[in-house]
Design an enzyme around this catalytic site. Structure first.
Site, PDB file in Angstrom:
ATOM      1  N   ASN A   8       0.854  -1.191   0.000  1.00 25.28           N
ATOM      2  CA  ASN A   8       0.000   0.000   0.000  1.00 25.28           C
ATOM      3  C   ASN A   8       0.889   1.239   0.000  1.00 25.28           C
ATOM      4  O   ASN A   8       1.492   1.564   1.021  1.00 25.28           O
ATOM      5  CB  ASN A   8      -0.891  -0.046   1.258  1.00 25.28           C
ATOM      6  CG  ASN A   8      -1.753   1.193   1.391  1.00 25.28           C
ATOM      7  OD1 ASN A   8      -1.870   1.992   0.469  1.00 25.28           O
ATOM      8  ND2 ASN A   8      -2.364   1.352   2.562  1.00 25.28           N
ATOM      9  N   LYS A  10       0.023   4.260  -0.288  1.00 30.13           N
ATOM     10  CA  LYS A  10      -0.660   5.415   0.338  1.00 30.13           C
ATOM     11  C   LYS A  10      -0.464   6.678  -0.520  1.00 30.13           C
ATOM     12  O   LYS A  10      -0.384   6.575  -1.731  1.00 30.13           O
ATOM     13  CB  LYS A  10      -0.183   5.615   1.779  1.00 30.13           C
ATOM     14  CG  LYS A  10      -0.246   4.332   2.596  1.00 30.13           C
ATOM     15  CD  LYS A  10      -0.111   4.594   4.062  1.00 30.13           C
ATOM     16  CE  LYS A  10       0.054   3.284   4.800  1.00 30.13           C
ATOM     17  NZ  LYS A  10      -0.114   3.394   6.237  1.00 30.13           N
ATOM     18  N   HIS A  92      -9.628   0.770   4.862  1.00 26.79           N
ATOM     19  CA  HIS A  92      -8.352   0.965   5.560  1.00 26.79           C
ATOM     20  C   HIS A  92      -8.599   1.887   6.753  1.00 26.79           C
ATOM     21  O   HIS A  92      -9.417   2.800   6.679  1.00 26.79           O
ATOM     22  CB  HIS A  92      -7.318   1.575   4.606  1.00 26.79           C
ATOM     23  CG  HIS A  92      -5.937   1.567   5.179  1.00 26.79           C
ATOM     24  ND1 HIS A  92      -5.520   2.502   6.103  1.00 26.79           N
ATOM     25  CD2 HIS A  92      -4.890   0.728   4.989  1.00 26.79           C
ATOM     26  CE1 HIS A  92      -4.266   2.229   6.442  1.00 26.79           C
ATOM     27  NE2 HIS A  92      -3.860   1.167   5.776  1.00 26.79           N
ATOM     28  N   GLU A  94      -7.041   4.309   7.879  1.00 26.87           N
ATOM     29  CA  GLU A  94      -6.862   5.743   7.607  1.00 26.87           C
ATOM     30  C   GLU A  94      -8.101   6.317   6.927  1.00 26.87           C
ATOM     31  O   GLU A  94      -8.470   7.467   7.142  1.00 26.87           O
ATOM     32  CB  GLU A  94      -5.591   5.947   6.764  1.00 26.87           C
ATOM     33  CG  GLU A  94      -4.338   5.751   7.631  1.00 26.87           C
ATOM     34  CD  GLU A  94      -3.100   5.270   6.899  1.00 26.87           C
ATOM     35  OE1 GLU A  94      -3.068   5.340   5.654  1.00 26.87           O
ATOM     36  OE2 GLU A  94      -2.172   4.804   7.583  1.00 26.87           O
ATOM     37  N   GLU A 159      -5.425  -5.413  10.561  1.00 27.43           N
ATOM     38  CA  GLU A 159      -4.420  -4.378  10.769  1.00 27.43           C
ATOM     39  C   GLU A 159      -4.720  -3.635  12.067  1.00 27.43           C
ATOM     40  O   GLU A 159      -5.548  -2.713  12.081  1.00 27.43           O
ATOM     41  CB  GLU A 159      -4.456  -3.366   9.621  1.00 27.43           C
ATOM     42  CG  GLU A 159      -4.133  -3.952   8.268  1.00 27.43           C
ATOM     43  CD  GLU A 159      -3.536  -2.901   7.352  1.00 27.43           C
ATOM     44  OE1 GLU A 159      -2.399  -3.106   6.929  1.00 27.43           O
ATOM     45  OE2 GLU A 159      -4.191  -1.875   7.088  1.00 27.43           O
ATOM     46  N   GLY A 165       2.409   1.907  10.856  1.00 31.52           N
ATOM     47  CA  GLY A 165       3.374   2.993  10.752  1.00 31.52           C
ATOM     48  C   GLY A 165       4.090   3.327  12.054  1.00 31.52           C
ATOM     49  O   GLY A 165       4.756   4.355  12.155  1.00 31.52           O
ATOM     50  N   SER A 204       3.285  -2.523  10.364  1.00 32.10           N
ATOM     51  CA  SER A 204       4.736  -2.552  10.614  1.00 32.10           C
ATOM     52  C   SER A 204       5.400  -3.871  10.223  1.00 32.10           C
ATOM     53  O   SER A 204       6.318  -4.349  10.903  1.00 32.10           O
ATOM     54  CB  SER A 204       5.038  -2.204  12.085  1.00 32.10           C
ATOM     55  OG  SER A 204       4.668  -0.869  12.346  1.00 32.10           O
TER      56      SER A 204
HETATM   57  C1  PEP Z   1      -0.881  -0.045   6.159  1.00 28.32           C
HETATM   58  O1  PEP Z   1      -1.069   1.148   6.182  1.00 28.32           O
HETATM   59  O2  PEP Z   1      -1.700  -0.797   5.590  1.00 28.32           O
HETATM   60  C2  PEP Z   1       0.301  -0.559   6.833  1.00 28.32           C
HETATM   61  C3  PEP Z   1       0.319  -1.823   7.153  1.00 28.32           C
HETATM   62  O3  PEP Z   1       1.306   0.328   7.081  1.00 28.32           O
HETATM   63  P1  PEP Z   1       2.753   0.002   7.724  1.00 28.32           P
HETATM   64  O4  PEP Z   1       3.258  -1.261   7.105  1.00 28.32           O
HETATM   65  O5  PEP Z   1       3.580   1.182   7.385  1.00 28.32           O
HETATM   66  O6  PEP Z   1       2.525  -0.167   9.188  1.00 28.32           O
END
Ligand code: PEP
Length: 251
Positions: A8, A10, A92, A94, A159, A165, A204
């Site tokens: 992703n 973003k 997601h 976000e 997630e 992040g 992460s």
């Molecule tokens: C995400 O935003 O879907 C995600 C998993 O981000 P990160 O790997 O940076 O934690």
């Protein structure tokens, strides 16, 4: 079982950077893993052209519930298809937090995407506060029940919001426990289809933890944010997935 690795991107990447990243992923991708990348809408066509004919599929990061109309700034599922996408991420955290997307809206988006022939990844996950309160299963259970249509056959990504992040991940035991719980909820909500849904872990994921996380029961791959912007890291995670696929009894 072949693991699925989804990157992703973003809101990152102008044309030159996106093209360089897509080319590096295309050149280095192992054949034994299924790879997806989700670039920003502005470079979707460019990235889809670069990845055409490679094993890497391309998706959008969101779509509207409607097919067209007066929705300034939004993108429909058919527009994603038109731009070369075959996948879309929906719900997601976000989007849920910044755009106030409810489970009901996410479910409508899934229906809109599927009607256009897109494959879907639906995201669920608890906040840090929910986990502190011990309510992670309750929250994720509600999100599954509300966000997935009863005939859902897509991919689910667990997630935890507090892991996205931040560099923090749940322990392997916590991931295993949650993925087992999710599998049970999917069976309950979707019947036989619940058995087939691939459950990704996201939050992460990086080269140093990917293999251990993906080896856990009911972890079918990873949704990767930050590490998907660095080709070497994304490809290292893809190779970890390929190694697991090679080692599994079913091939
Ligand atoms: C995400 O935003 O879907 C995600 C998993 O981000 P990160 O790997 O940076 O934690």
């Amino acid at each position: 079982m072949r693991h699925l690795i989804a990157g992703n991107w973003k809101m990152n990447g102008l044309a030159a950077e996106a093209a360089a990243l897509a080319e590096a992923v295309a050149q280095g991708c192992p054949v034994e893993a299924d790879l997806l990348v989700f670039p920003p809408a502005t470079v979707l066509t460019l990235v889809a052209r670069i990845l055409a004919g490679t094993p890497v599929a391309v998706g959008g990061q969101d779509c509207h519930t409607d097919g067209s109309g007066a929705h300034t700034g939004d993108v429909s599922a058919s527009m994603l298809r038109d731009a070369g996408a075959t996948w879309v991420i929906l719900g997601h955290s976000e989007r849920r937090a910044e755009h106030h997307e409810t489970d009901d809206i996410v479910r409508q988006k899934v229906n809109a995407a599927v009607a256009c022939g897109l494959n879907t990844i639906v995201c669920v996950g608890e906040t840090a506060e929910h986990r502190r309160e011990g309510r992670q299963a309750e929250i994720v259970g509600w999100q599954i029940a509300g966000s997935l249509p009863k005939d859902f056959t897509g991919v689910l990504a667990y997630e935890p919001v507090w892991a996205i992040g931040t560099g923090r991940t749940p322990t392997e035991a916590e991931v295993e426990e949650m993925h087992g719980f999710i599998r049970g909820e999917l069976r309950r909500e979707l019947g036989v289809n619940g058995e087939k849904v691939c459950i990704l872990y996201g939050g992460s994921v990086k080269p140093s933890n990917a293999a251990a996380l993906m080896a856990l029961p009911d972890v079918g791959g990873a949704l990767v944010g930050g590490a998907s912007l660095v080709a070497a890291d994304f490809l290292s995670i893809a190779r970890a997935a390929a190694a697991l696929s090679n080692g599994s009894a079913g091939g």
